[in-house]
Design a protein around this motif. Structure first.
Motif, PDB file in Angstrom:
ATOM      1  N   ASP A  27       0.001  -0.401 -10.754  1.00  0.00           N
ATOM      2  CA  ASP A  27      -1.433  -0.427 -11.019  1.00  0.00           C
ATOM      3  C   ASP A  27      -2.203   0.159  -9.837  1.00  0.00           C
ATOM      4  N   MET A  28      -1.803  -0.189  -8.622  1.00  0.00           N
ATOM      5  CA  MET A  28      -2.439   0.370  -7.424  1.00  0.00           C
ATOM      6  C   MET A  28      -2.256   1.890  -7.388  1.00  0.00           C
ATOM      7  N   GLY A  29      -1.065   2.372  -7.713  1.00  0.00           N
ATOM      8  CA  GLY A  29      -0.803   3.810  -7.718  1.00  0.00           C
ATOM      9  C   GLY A  29      -1.577   4.540  -8.795  1.00  0.00           C
ATOM     10  N   VAL A  30      -1.633   3.958  -9.984  1.00  0.00           N
ATOM     11  CA  VAL A  30      -2.360   4.567 -11.101  1.00  0.00           C
ATOM     12  C   VAL A  30      -3.838   4.704 -10.726  1.00  0.00           C
ATOM     13  N   LEU A  31      -4.430   3.642 -10.213  1.00  0.00           N
ATOM     14  CA  LEU A  31      -5.837   3.699  -9.814  1.00  0.00           C
ATOM     15  C   LEU A  31      -6.037   4.689  -8.670  1.00  0.00           C
ATOM     16  N   GLY A  32      -5.088   4.701  -7.718  1.00  0.00           N
ATOM     17  CA  GLY A  32      -5.189   5.593  -6.564  1.00  0.00           C
ATOM     18  C   GLY A  32      -5.121   7.061  -6.936  1.00  0.00           C
ATOM     19  N   ALA A  33      -4.467   7.375  -8.030  1.00  0.00           N
ATOM     20  CA  ALA A  33      -4.362   8.762  -8.486  1.00  0.00           C
ATOM     21  C   ALA A  33      -5.515   9.133  -9.429  1.00  0.00           C
ATOM     22  N   GLY A  34      -6.420   8.187  -9.674  1.00  0.00           N
ATOM     23  CA  GLY A  34      -7.544   8.464 -10.564  1.00  0.00           C
ATOM     24  C   GLY A  34      -7.167   8.409 -12.032  1.00  0.00           C
ATOM     25  N   THR A  81       0.820  -1.206   0.000  1.00  0.00           N
ATOM     26  CA  THR A  81       0.000   0.000   0.000  1.00  0.00           C
ATOM     27  C   THR A  81       0.856   1.258   0.000  1.00  0.00           C
ATOM     28  N   ASP A  82       1.921   1.250   0.792  1.00  0.00           N
ATOM     29  CA  ASP A  82       2.824   2.404   0.825  1.00  0.00           C
ATOM     30  C   ASP A  82       3.427   2.666  -0.552  1.00  0.00           C
ATOM     31  N   ALA A  83       3.824   1.593  -1.244  1.00  0.00           N
ATOM     32  CA  ALA A  83       4.391   1.745  -2.588  1.00  0.00           C
ATOM     33  C   ALA A  83       3.360   2.342  -3.538  1.00  0.00           C
ATOM     34  N   GLY A  84       2.128   1.836  -3.505  1.00  0.00           N
ATOM     35  CA  GLY A  84       1.076   2.367  -4.360  1.00  0.00           C
ATOM     36  C   GLY A  84       0.810   3.839  -4.079  1.00  0.00           C
ATOM     37  N   ARG A  85       0.791   4.200  -2.804  1.00  0.00           N
ATOM     38  CA  ARG A  85       0.574   5.601  -2.411  1.00  0.00           C
ATOM     39  C   ARG A  85       1.695   6.483  -2.949  1.00  0.00           C
ATOM     40  N   GLU A  86       2.943   6.052  -2.769  1.00  0.00           N
ATOM     41  CA  GLU A  86       4.090   6.843  -3.235  1.00  0.00           C
ATOM     42  C   GLU A  86       4.071   7.003  -4.753  1.00  0.00           C
ATOM     43  N   ILE A  87       3.713   5.960  -5.459  1.00  0.00           N
ATOM     44  CA  ILE A  87       3.643   6.030  -6.926  1.00  0.00           C
ATOM     45  C   ILE A  87       2.533   6.997  -7.346  1.00  0.00           C
ATOM     46  N   ALA A  88       1.370   6.889  -6.730  1.00  0.00           N
ATOM     47  CA  ALA A  88       0.260   7.793  -7.057  1.00  0.00           C
ATOM     48  C   ALA A  88       0.667   9.242  -6.833  1.00  0.00           C
ATOM     49  N   LEU A  89       1.231   9.522  -5.674  1.00  0.00           N
ATOM     50  CA  LEU A  89       1.616  10.898  -5.361  1.00  0.00           C
ATOM     51  C   LEU A  89       2.771  11.374  -6.242  1.00  0.00           C
ATOM     52  N   GLY A  90       3.675  10.467  -6.609  1.00  0.00           N
ATOM     53  CA  GLY A  90       4.758  10.826  -7.528  1.00  0.00           C
ATOM     54  C   GLY A  90       4.226  11.226  -8.888  1.00  0.00           C
ATOM     55  N   LEU A  91       3.232  10.508  -9.371  1.00  0.00           N
ATOM     56  CA  LEU A  91       2.617  10.847 -10.663  1.00  0.00           C
ATOM     57  C   LEU A  91       1.891  12.187 -10.581  1.00  0.00           C
ATOM     58  N   ILE A  92       1.218  12.431  -9.474  1.00  0.00           N
ATOM     59  CA  ILE A  92       0.537  13.715  -9.276  1.00  0.00           C
ATOM     60  C   ILE A  92       1.568  14.841  -9.227  1.00  0.00           C
ATOM     61  N   SER A  95       4.429  13.923   2.453  1.00  0.00           N
ATOM     62  CA  SER A  95       4.831  14.411   3.775  1.00  0.00           C
ATOM     63  C   SER A  95       4.300  15.818   4.024  1.00  0.00           C
ATOM     64  N   GLY A  96       4.045  16.588   2.967  1.00  0.00           N
ATOM     65  CA  GLY A  96       3.484  17.929   3.105  1.00  0.00           C
ATOM     66  C   GLY A  96       1.994  17.901   3.390  1.00  0.00           C
ATOM     67  N   ASP A  97       1.319  16.824   2.974  1.00  0.00           N
ATOM     68  CA  ASP A  97      -0.121  16.690   3.192  1.00  0.00           C
ATOM     69  C   ASP A  97      -0.427  15.193   3.338  1.00  0.00           C
ATOM     70  N   PRO A  98      -0.317  14.670   4.569  1.00  0.00           N
ATOM     71  CA  PRO A  98      -0.488  13.224   4.787  1.00  0.00           C
ATOM     72  C   PRO A  98      -1.814  12.649   4.307  1.00  0.00           C
ATOM     73  N   GLU A  99      -2.848  13.478   4.170  1.00  0.00           N
ATOM     74  CA  GLU A  99      -4.154  12.978   3.751  1.00  0.00           C
ATOM     75  C   GLU A  99      -4.407  13.151   2.255  1.00  0.00           C
ATOM     76  N   LEU A 100      -3.414  13.666   1.525  1.00  0.00           N
ATOM     77  CA  LEU A 100      -3.597  13.924   0.108  1.00  0.00           C
ATOM     78  C   LEU A 100      -4.015  12.669  -0.653  1.00  0.00           C
ATOM     79  N   PHE A 101      -3.357  11.549  -0.405  1.00  0.00           N
ATOM     80  CA  PHE A 101      -3.688  10.314  -1.112  1.00  0.00           C
ATOM     81  C   PHE A 101      -5.056   9.804  -0.701  1.00  0.00           C
ATOM     82  N   ASP A 102      -5.323   9.830   0.598  1.00  0.00           N
ATOM     83  CA  ASP A 102      -6.598   9.306   1.088  1.00  0.00           C
ATOM     84  C   ASP A 102      -7.761  10.108   0.551  1.00  0.00           C
TER      85      ASP A 102
END
Length: 163
Positions: A75-82, A40-51, A156-163
């Protein structure tokens, strides 16, 4: 509120068992476990990196790689970023990669290694196109590790950004 997305379903399960084994992967001839939380952490980091790199909901992102842990994390990151995932078989030719990416309107592609990155040379020449490489970094690509680092910084600047 009912679960409506794959990521919500996964997060629901994660709450019950964050240390459960999500994957068993082989690296350098040795097996290692990847917990649900690590995945999950990896997916979150990938999503936020793409954003962080300017991708927006609805953008398409291709994945050109054999089946492996990073493919699932992406795939988890891509979906998580919409974003929209565009899978490509790893054995297709350069011209087929160009056709699929162009037809899908993808703004980025993840590739397994330098051999797959070579199939994206013409796409990179066109300018505003991101190539992220799982293993290492070839000229004109960004490593998966550096993309994840961008995601950690943004998160780290916005911990709830991904959620």
């Amino acid at each position: 509120m009912p679960i409506q997305t794959l990521n919500e379903l996964y997060a629901h399960g994660l709450g019950a068992a964050p240390k459960a084994r999500a994957f068993l992967t082989k690296t350098g001839g040795r097996y290692r476990e990847v917990s649900s939380q690590q995945f999950t952490d990896a997916g979150r980091e990938i999503a936020l990196g793409l954003i962080a790199l300017g991708l927006a909901p609805g953008d398409r992102v291709a994945v050109l790689s054999p089946t492996r842990l990073e493919w699932s994390q992406v795939d988890m990151g891509v979906l998580g970023a919409g974003l929209v995932s565009v899978p490509i078989y790893p054995n297709v030719t350069r011209s087929m990669v160009e056709y699929i990416v162009g037809n899908a309107g993808a703004r980025a592609i993840f590739v397994a290694d330098a051999e797959q990155a070579a199939k994206t040379a013409r796409l990179r020449e066109k300018g505003d196109f991101l190539v992220v490489q799982f293993d290492g970094e070839s000229p004109g690509t960004v490593s998966l590790a550096s993309l994840r680092e961008r995601g950690r910084k943004l998160g780290s600047g916005d911990p709830e950004l991904f959620d």
